[in-house]
Design an enzyme around this catalytic site. Structure first.
Site, PDB file in Angstrom:
ATOM      1  CG  ASP A 343      16.686   6.661  41.144  1.00  0.00           C
ATOM      2  OD1 ASP A 343      16.087   7.324  40.265  1.00  0.00           O
ATOM      3  OD2 ASP A 343      17.305   7.188  42.077  1.00  0.00           O
ATOM      4  CG  ASP A 345      14.462   9.701  42.549  1.00  0.00           C
ATOM      5  OD1 ASP A 345      15.439   9.330  43.201  1.00  0.00           O
ATOM      6  OD2 ASP A 345      14.475   9.847  41.306  1.00  0.00           O
ATOM      7  CG  ASP A 434      17.256   7.371  45.816  1.00  0.00           C
ATOM      8  OD1 ASP A 434      17.756   6.292  46.181  1.00  0.00           O
ATOM      9  OD2 ASP A 434      17.850   8.204  45.101  1.00  0.00           O
TER      10      ASP A 434
HETATM   11  N1  DCT Z   1      18.769  15.105  44.124  1.00  0.00           N
HETATM   12  C1  DCT Z   1      19.058  15.857  45.231  1.00  0.00           C
HETATM   13  N2  DCT Z   1      19.929  15.379  46.157  1.00  0.00           N
HETATM   14  C2  DCT Z   1      20.481  14.156  45.995  1.00  0.00           C
HETATM   15  C3  DCT Z   1      20.174  13.379  44.872  1.00  0.00           C
HETATM   16  C4  DCT Z   1      19.297  13.881  43.952  1.00  0.00           C
HETATM   17  O1  DCT Z   1      18.572  16.957  45.378  1.00  0.00           O
HETATM   18  N3  DCT Z   1      21.296  13.709  46.914  1.00  0.00           N
HETATM   19  C5  DCT Z   1      17.816  15.630  43.158  1.00  0.00           C
HETATM   20  C6  DCT Z   1      18.375  15.997  41.827  1.00  0.00           C
HETATM   21  C7  DCT Z   1      17.583  15.231  40.817  1.00  0.00           C
HETATM   22  C8  DCT Z   1      16.564  14.449  41.595  1.00  0.00           C
HETATM   23  O2  DCT Z   1      16.871  14.630  42.952  1.00  0.00           O
HETATM   24  C9  DCT Z   1      16.539  13.007  41.246  1.00  0.00           C
HETATM   25  O3  DCT Z   1      17.831  12.443  41.231  1.00  0.00           O
HETATM   26  P1  DCT Z   1      18.209  11.238  40.266  1.00  0.00           P
HETATM   27  O4  DCT Z   1      17.335  10.073  40.533  1.00  0.00           O
HETATM   28  O5  DCT Z   1      19.678  11.022  40.384  1.00  0.00           O
HETATM   29  O6  DCT Z   1      17.937  11.842  38.839  1.00  0.00           O
HETATM   30  P2  DCT Z   1      16.731  11.681  37.857  1.00  0.00           P
HETATM   31  O7  DCT Z   1      16.558  13.001  37.241  1.00  0.00           O
HETATM   32  O8  DCT Z   1      15.568  11.087  38.549  1.00  0.00           O
HETATM   33  O9  DCT Z   1      17.316  10.712  36.765  1.00  0.00           O
HETATM   34  P3  DCT Z   1      17.076   9.133  36.588  1.00  0.00           P
HETATM   35  O10 DCT Z   1      15.947   9.042  35.630  1.00  0.00           O
HETATM   36  O11 DCT Z   1      18.346   8.613  36.023  1.00  0.00           O
HETATM   37  O12 DCT Z   1      16.755   8.550  37.913  1.00  0.00           O
HETATM   38 MG    MG Z   2      15.665   9.259  39.617  1.00  0.00          MG
END
Ligand code: DCT
Ligand code: MG
Length: 510
Positions: A343, A345, A434
Site C-alpha cells: 500500500d 501510507d 492509508d
Molecule cells: N502502523 C501503525 N499502526 C497501524 C498500521 C501500521 O503504527 N494500524 C505502522 C507500522 C508500519 C507502518 O505503519 C506502515 O504499515 P504497513 O503499510 O502495514 O507496512 P509497510 O512497512 O509500509 O509495508 P508495505 O510495504 O507492505 O506496505
Molecule cells: Mg505500507
C-alpha cells in the site's frame, strides 16, 4: 577450515599433561614481538589449553601463563565475546579497546600458517549490546571495545534493505507467518526476532561460528540455521510450504479485508481456492472483502515507487485544496527506501488548522475524490485521541488518530513510468492507500510510528519499557520515573529522549 584429523580439534580428553606448556617462552624464541597471547581455559579445558600454548610457543608466539596488562590478544573457545568480558570482569580486569577477543579458529589458522594471520569478523568474538558485563556507558556512546556489539533490540541496530542472509530470513519469515496463522504467539515472536537480527548483519552466515554471541537466536533457531548451512534448506520450512492450512491461509489473507478469523472459517468449511469462495452463494462478504475480490489482481500486484509518487501528488492536491499549509509525508515502507509496497501510507498534519478544520480534512478529501470518480473504496475512522492519555503499553496497539483506509483509482497517465504489466484496455490500477491525520504537536511520534517497520516499532516500545522505564506509542512518550510527557519536534529528539543513537528511516528495515 577444519583442522587436520586428530590434530588441534582431536580428542580433548585423557591427554597427558604437558608440563612444558607452563614454561613461558624465552625472549629469543619469540618471532612475533607485537603479539602477546593469553588463552582462556574456561570451556576449553586445561589439557587442550596447555597443548595449544605449547604449540603456539614452538611456532614463535609469545603466550602468557597469566593474564596481564601486556596481553594484546585473548583467545577463547566456545565462548562469546560477552562470556569473555564477563570473565574479565570477574578477574577485575578492565578490557581496553586495544585488546582483541578472538576465537580459537584464529589461533588454529595461525598455527597452520606458522605466523599471525589477519583477524577477520569471523574470528572476532561478538559482544551483545545487552551484555551485563559491558561498561555501563549507555547506548549513545560508541562501543568501548574493538568487537562489534549486536543489540537484542531492533531500534539499536541499523537494518538496511541490503540483506546478506536472505536464505535464512526467508525461512524464518515463513515459519513466523505459519505460527501467526496458527496463533502460536511465542514461536511467532521467536522467528520474527531471529529474522530481524539476521537482516541487520553486515556479513553472510557461512558457518555456525558466525552466529556466536548474536542475540535472539535460541536453540531451535540455531538448529534451523545449521540445517540450512548444511543442506541448503530447512525441512521445517519445506513442510510448512506444503501444509494445506498454511497454503490456504496465505491465499485467503491475500484478499483485502480477510484476516485470520475469516480464513479459519473458510478453511474449516473446506474451501481451498478463491474462485470457489467467490462463487459460493451461501457466503456473505463484508464491504471491504467485496472490494478486495473486485480489485484482487491489482491489489496483489505490488505498488511501485512511481505509482506511490503519483498517488502522493493526488493526495497533496486534495489535501492542499482544503488546508494549504498542511504537511503531507509518505511513510511506511516507501519512506524506508523500499522499491515496492502493498500500500502507500501518508501522514498529514497542519500547523495552522483548528481542531474543526483538522477533523473535516479527510471528509473533504474523500468527497473531492468521489466527485472525480477516483474512490473505489474507503473506510474513515474518526479520531479517539485524548491529549492526556498515557501511551499504550501494548506492543501492537493501533493508534487513535483519525485515519482512512482507501482503494484509489490511479490512472496510468498520472504515473511517470512505462509499465508493460498493465492490462490492455484498462486505463487505471486500484491502489491501497492509508491516510492518517495527527495534531501538529504529535507529528514526530506519528511519523516515527508510521514509518515502521513493525518489528522496529515493537522493539522500540519494548526497549523504552524495559531499558528506560518509559512508554512510547504513535502519540506520545511518557517518562514513568519523572511522571512527565517528553515532547518532541522531530524523530531525532525522540531517539535522544530514549538515549538511543539516531537510526535513519532506511536503517529501520528490521
Ligand atoms: N502502523 C501503525 N499502526 C497501524 C498500521 C501500521 O503504527 N494500524 C505502522 C507500522 C508500519 C507502518 O505503519 C506502515 O504499515 P504497513 O503499510 O502495514 O507496512 P509497510 O512497512 O509500509 O509495508 P508495505 O510495504 O507492505 O506496505
Ligand atoms: Mg505500507
Amino acid at each position: 577450515m577444519d583442522p587436520p584429523p586428530g590434530w588441534l580439534s582431536g580428542p580433548r580428553k585423557k591427554k597427558p599433561r604437558l608440563t612444558g606448556a607452563l614454561v613461558a617462552s624465552s625472549p629469543q624464541d619469540v618471532k612475533f614481538q607485537d603479539l602477546v597471547l593469553f588463552i582462556l581455559e574456561k570451556k576449553m579445558g586445561t589439557t587442550r589449553r596447555a597443548f595449544l600454548m605449547e604449540l603456539a610457543r614452538r611456532k614463535g608466539f609469545r603466550v602468557e601463563n597469566e593474564l596481564s596488562d601486556s596481553v594484546t590478544h585473548i583467545v577463547a573457545e566456545n565462548n562469546s565475546g560477552s562470556d569473555v568480558l564477563e570473565w574479565l570482569q570477574i578477574q577485575k580486569i578492565k578490557a581496553s579497546s586495544q585488546l582483541e577477543l578472538l576465537d580459537v579458529s584464529w589461533l588454529i589458522e595461525c598455527m597452520r600458517a606458522g605466523k599471525p594471520v589477519e583477524m577477520t569478523g569471523e574470528h572476532q568474538l561478538v559482544v551483545s549490546r545487552d551484555c551485563s558485563a559491558c561498561p555501563s556507558s549507555g547506548p549513545q556512546k560508541a562501543p568501548p571495545l574493538a568487537v562489534q556489539k549486536i543489540s537484542q533490540y531492533a531500534c539499536q541496530r541499523r537494518t538496511t534493505l541490503n540483506n546478506h542472509n536472505q536464505i535464512f530470513t526467508d525461512a524464518f519469515d515463513i515459519l513466523a507467518e505459519n505460527d501467526e496463522f496458527r496463533e502460536n504467539e511465542g514461536p511467532c515472536l521467536t522467528f520474527m526476532r531471529a529474522a530481524s537480527v539476521l537482516k541487520s548483519l553486515p556479513f553472510t552466515i557461512i558457518s555456525m561460528k558466525d552466529i556466536e554471541g548474536i542475540p535472539c537466536l535460541g536453540d531451535r533457531v540455531k538448529s534451523i540455521i545449521e540445517e540450512i548451512i548444511e543442506d541448503g534448506e530447512s525441512s521445517a520450512v519445506k513442510a510448512v510450504l506444503n501444509d494445506e492450512r498454511y497454503k490456504s491461509f496465505k491465499l485467503f489473507t491475500s484478499v483485502f479485508g480477510v484476516g485470520l478469523k475469516t480464513s479459519e472459517k473458510w478453511f474449516r468449511m473446506g474451501f481451498r481456492t478463491l474462485s470457489n469462495i467467490r462463487s459460493d452463494k451461501s457466503l456473505t462478504f463484508t464491504r471491504m472483502q467485496r472490494a478486495g475480490f473486485l480489485y484482487y489482481e491489482d491489489l496483489v500486484s505490488r505498488v511501485t515507487r512511481a505509482e506511490a509518487e503519483a498517488v502522493g501528488v493526488l493526495v497533496k492536491e486534495a489535501v492542499w485544496a482544503s488546508l494549504p499549509d498542511a504537511f503531507v509525508t509518505m511513510t511506511g515502507g516507501f519512506r524506508r527506501g523500499k522499491k515496492t509496497g502493498h500500500d502507500v501510507d501518508f501522514l498529514i498534519t497542519s500547523p495552522g488548522a483548528t481542531e474543526e478544520e483538522e477533523q473535516q480534512l479527510l471528509h473533504k478529501v474523500i468527497s473531492l475524490w468521489e466527485h472525480k470518480g477516483l474512490l473505489l473504496y474507503y473506510d474513515l475512522v474518526e479520531s479517539t485521541f485524548e491529549k492526556l492519555k498515557l501511551p499504550s503499553r501494548k506492543v501492537d496497539a493501533l493508534d487513535h488518530f483519525q485515519k482512512c483506509f482507501l482503494i484509489l483509482k490511479l490512472h496510468h497517465q498520472r504515473v511517470d513510468s512505462d509499465q508493460s504489466s498493465w492490462q490492455e484496455g484498462k486505463t487505471w490500477k486500484a491502489i491501497r492507500v492509508d491516510l492518517v491525520v495527527c495534531p501538529y504537536e504529535r507529528r514526530a511520534f506519528a511519523l516515527l510510528g508510521w514509518t515502521g517497520s513493525r518489528q522496529f516499532e515493537r522493539d522500540l516500545r519494548r526497549y523504552a519499557t524495559h531499558e528506560r522505564k518509559m512508554i512510547i506509542d504513535n502519540h506520545a512518550l511518557y517518562d514513568k520515573t519523572k511522571r512527565i510527557f517528553l515532547e518532541a519536534e522531530s524523530e531525532e529528539e525522540i531517539f535522544a529522549h530514549l538515549g538511543l543513537d539516531y537510526i535513519e528511516p532506511w536503517e529501520r528495515n528490521a
